[in-house]
Each structure stands twice: as C-alpha cells, then as structure tokens.
Design a protein around this motif. Structure first.
Motif, PDB file in Angstrom:
ATOM      1  N   HIS A 240     -19.225  34.736  21.790  1.00  0.00           N
ATOM      2  CA  HIS A 240     -19.393  34.006  20.526  1.00  0.00           C
ATOM      3  C   HIS A 240     -18.089  33.458  19.920  1.00  0.00           C
ATOM      4  O   HIS A 240     -18.088  32.306  19.473  1.00  0.00           O
ATOM      5  CB  HIS A 240     -20.109  34.866  19.486  1.00  0.00           C
ATOM      6  CG  HIS A 240     -21.512  35.183  19.864  1.00  0.00           C
ATOM      7  ND1 HIS A 240     -22.553  34.307  19.686  1.00  0.00           N
ATOM      8  CD2 HIS A 240     -22.039  36.285  20.437  1.00  0.00           C
ATOM      9  CE1 HIS A 240     -23.664  34.846  20.131  1.00  0.00           C
ATOM     10  NE2 HIS A 240     -23.382  36.050  20.604  1.00  0.00           N
ATOM     11  N   PRO A 241     -16.996  34.212  19.891  1.00  0.00           N
ATOM     12  CA  PRO A 241     -15.795  33.695  19.222  1.00  0.00           C
ATOM     13  C   PRO A 241     -15.167  32.468  19.886  1.00  0.00           C
ATOM     14  O   PRO A 241     -14.446  31.733  19.244  1.00  0.00           O
ATOM     15  CB  PRO A 241     -14.814  34.868  19.251  1.00  0.00           C
ATOM     16  CG  PRO A 241     -15.653  36.068  19.450  1.00  0.00           C
ATOM     17  CD  PRO A 241     -16.837  35.620  20.254  1.00  0.00           C
ATOM     18  N   VAL A 242     -15.444  32.249  21.172  1.00  0.00           N
ATOM     19  CA  VAL A 242     -14.783  31.129  21.856  1.00  0.00           C
ATOM     20  C   VAL A 242     -15.733  30.009  22.267  1.00  0.00           C
ATOM     21  O   VAL A 242     -15.284  28.956  22.713  1.00  0.00           O
ATOM     22  CB  VAL A 242     -13.981  31.619  23.089  1.00  0.00           C
ATOM     23  CG1 VAL A 242     -12.884  32.572  22.667  1.00  0.00           C
ATOM     24  CG2 VAL A 242     -14.877  32.246  24.130  1.00  0.00           C
ATOM     25  N   LEU A 243     -17.031  30.202  22.112  1.00  0.00           N
ATOM     26  CA  LEU A 243     -18.000  29.202  22.580  1.00  0.00           C
ATOM     27  C   LEU A 243     -17.761  27.810  22.018  1.00  0.00           C
ATOM     28  O   LEU A 243     -17.915  26.820  22.727  1.00  0.00           O
ATOM     29  CB  LEU A 243     -19.427  29.634  22.247  1.00  0.00           C
ATOM     30  CG  LEU A 243     -20.057  30.600  23.222  1.00  0.00           C
ATOM     31  CD1 LEU A 243     -21.420  31.041  22.706  1.00  0.00           C
ATOM     32  CD2 LEU A 243     -20.177  30.000  24.592  1.00  0.00           C
ATOM     33  N   GLY A 244     -17.412  27.709  20.769  1.00  0.00           N
ATOM     34  CA  GLY A 244     -17.190  26.404  20.159  1.00  0.00           C
ATOM     35  C   GLY A 244     -15.819  25.823  20.419  1.00  0.00           C
ATOM     36  O   GLY A 244     -15.517  24.707  20.003  1.00  0.00           O
ATOM     37  N   TRP A 245     -14.969  26.556  21.113  1.00  0.00           N
ATOM     38  CA  TRP A 245     -13.596  26.116  21.381  1.00  0.00           C
ATOM     39  C   TRP A 245     -13.374  25.798  22.859  1.00  0.00           C
ATOM     40  O   TRP A 245     -12.742  24.806  23.192  1.00  0.00           O
ATOM     41  CB  TRP A 245     -12.634  27.201  20.914  1.00  0.00           C
ATOM     42  CG  TRP A 245     -11.201  27.013  21.281  1.00  0.00           C
ATOM     43  CD1 TRP A 245     -10.411  25.938  20.960  1.00  0.00           C
ATOM     44  CD2 TRP A 245     -10.372  27.902  22.018  1.00  0.00           C
ATOM     45  NE1 TRP A 245      -9.141  26.123  21.457  1.00  0.00           N
ATOM     46  CE2 TRP A 245      -9.093  27.323  22.104  1.00  0.00           C
ATOM     47  CE3 TRP A 245     -10.583  29.137  22.601  1.00  0.00           C
ATOM     48  CZ2 TRP A 245      -8.038  27.944  22.763  1.00  0.00           C
ATOM     49  CZ3 TRP A 245      -9.534  29.757  23.245  1.00  0.00           C
ATOM     50  CH2 TRP A 245      -8.273  29.153  23.319  1.00  0.00           C
ATOM     51  N   VAL A 246     -13.899  26.626  23.737  1.00  0.00           N
ATOM     52  CA  VAL A 246     -13.691  26.435  25.176  1.00  0.00           C
ATOM     53  C   VAL A 246     -14.582  25.308  25.682  1.00  0.00           C
ATOM     54  O   VAL A 246     -15.805  25.369  25.523  1.00  0.00           O
ATOM     55  CB  VAL A 246     -14.018  27.737  25.954  1.00  0.00           C
ATOM     56  CG1 VAL A 246     -13.920  27.522  27.445  1.00  0.00           C
ATOM     57  CG2 VAL A 246     -13.111  28.850  25.524  1.00  0.00           C
ATOM     58  N   PRO A 247     -13.991  24.278  26.280  1.00  0.00           N
ATOM     59  CA  PRO A 247     -14.830  23.219  26.851  1.00  0.00           C
ATOM     60  C   PRO A 247     -15.741  23.785  27.942  1.00  0.00           C
ATOM     61  O   PRO A 247     -15.358  24.736  28.639  1.00  0.00           O
ATOM     62  CB  PRO A 247     -13.813  22.241  27.447  1.00  0.00           C
ATOM     63  CG  PRO A 247     -12.527  22.534  26.759  1.00  0.00           C
ATOM     64  CD  PRO A 247     -12.558  23.996  26.438  1.00  0.00           C
ATOM     65  N   PRO A 248     -16.917  23.225  28.093  1.00  0.00           N
ATOM     66  CA  PRO A 248     -17.872  23.753  29.076  1.00  0.00           C
ATOM     67  C   PRO A 248     -17.327  23.850  30.501  1.00  0.00           C
ATOM     68  O   PRO A 248     -17.716  24.731  31.253  1.00  0.00           O
ATOM     69  CB  PRO A 248     -19.036  22.767  29.015  1.00  0.00           C
ATOM     70  CG  PRO A 248     -18.960  22.195  27.645  1.00  0.00           C
ATOM     71  CD  PRO A 248     -17.489  22.132  27.314  1.00  0.00           C
TER      72      PRO A 248
END
Length: 78
Positions: free
Chosen positions: A31-39
């Motif tokens: 959850h903490p990195v899902l919106g930051w790490v590109p797919p």
C-alpha cells in the motif's frame, strides 16, 4: 478504510522521482508504494507473510507486472 497508503505514496511522489527499481523490505501488501512505483518498475518485494505475499502476487499479475514478491527476510538477502 485507512488512507495511510495514499498519504505515503503522495509524500513519496512529491519528494522523489519515480523509481526504476525498488527493493521493498517487509513489503506488506504494498500500500505505501503503490501510487509511487510505476507498474513496470522492477519492484522486488520481500514479504515473509504468505497472505500479504499473495496480495503482491495478484498485483504482479494485474496492475504491477514489475512486482516480484519473494518469501524472504531482509537478513536472508545476500
């Protein structure tokens, strides 16, 4: 539901560039990195908990193909 993941991702996006790769120790459900790490970033996620690792595997098959969940503790990584 908690907004923890969204808040942390927003803070990472504002402070750091998108990563090409990430070694995530104790990745949890991501959850903490899902919106930051590109797919497509090479995201190695060490997570000893099988339930959380299963969630990461689902992400690797759907929205984050670069995610590679491993059953490991940080102490096990050379």
């Amino acid at each position: 539901g908690s907004d923890y993941g969204a808040v942390v991702s927003a803070a990472l996006r504002s402070a750091l560039p998108d990563p090409d790769s990430l070694l995530d120790l104790g990745a949890g459900a991501g959850h903490p990195v899902l919106g930051w790490v590109p797919p497509t970033a090479a995201w190695t996620a060490l997570e000893p908990n099988r339930f959380l690792r299963a969630r990461l595997r689902r992400l690797s098959r759907t929205t984050h193909p670069g995610c590679r969940p491993l059953d490991a503790l940080w102490q096990d990584v050379p």
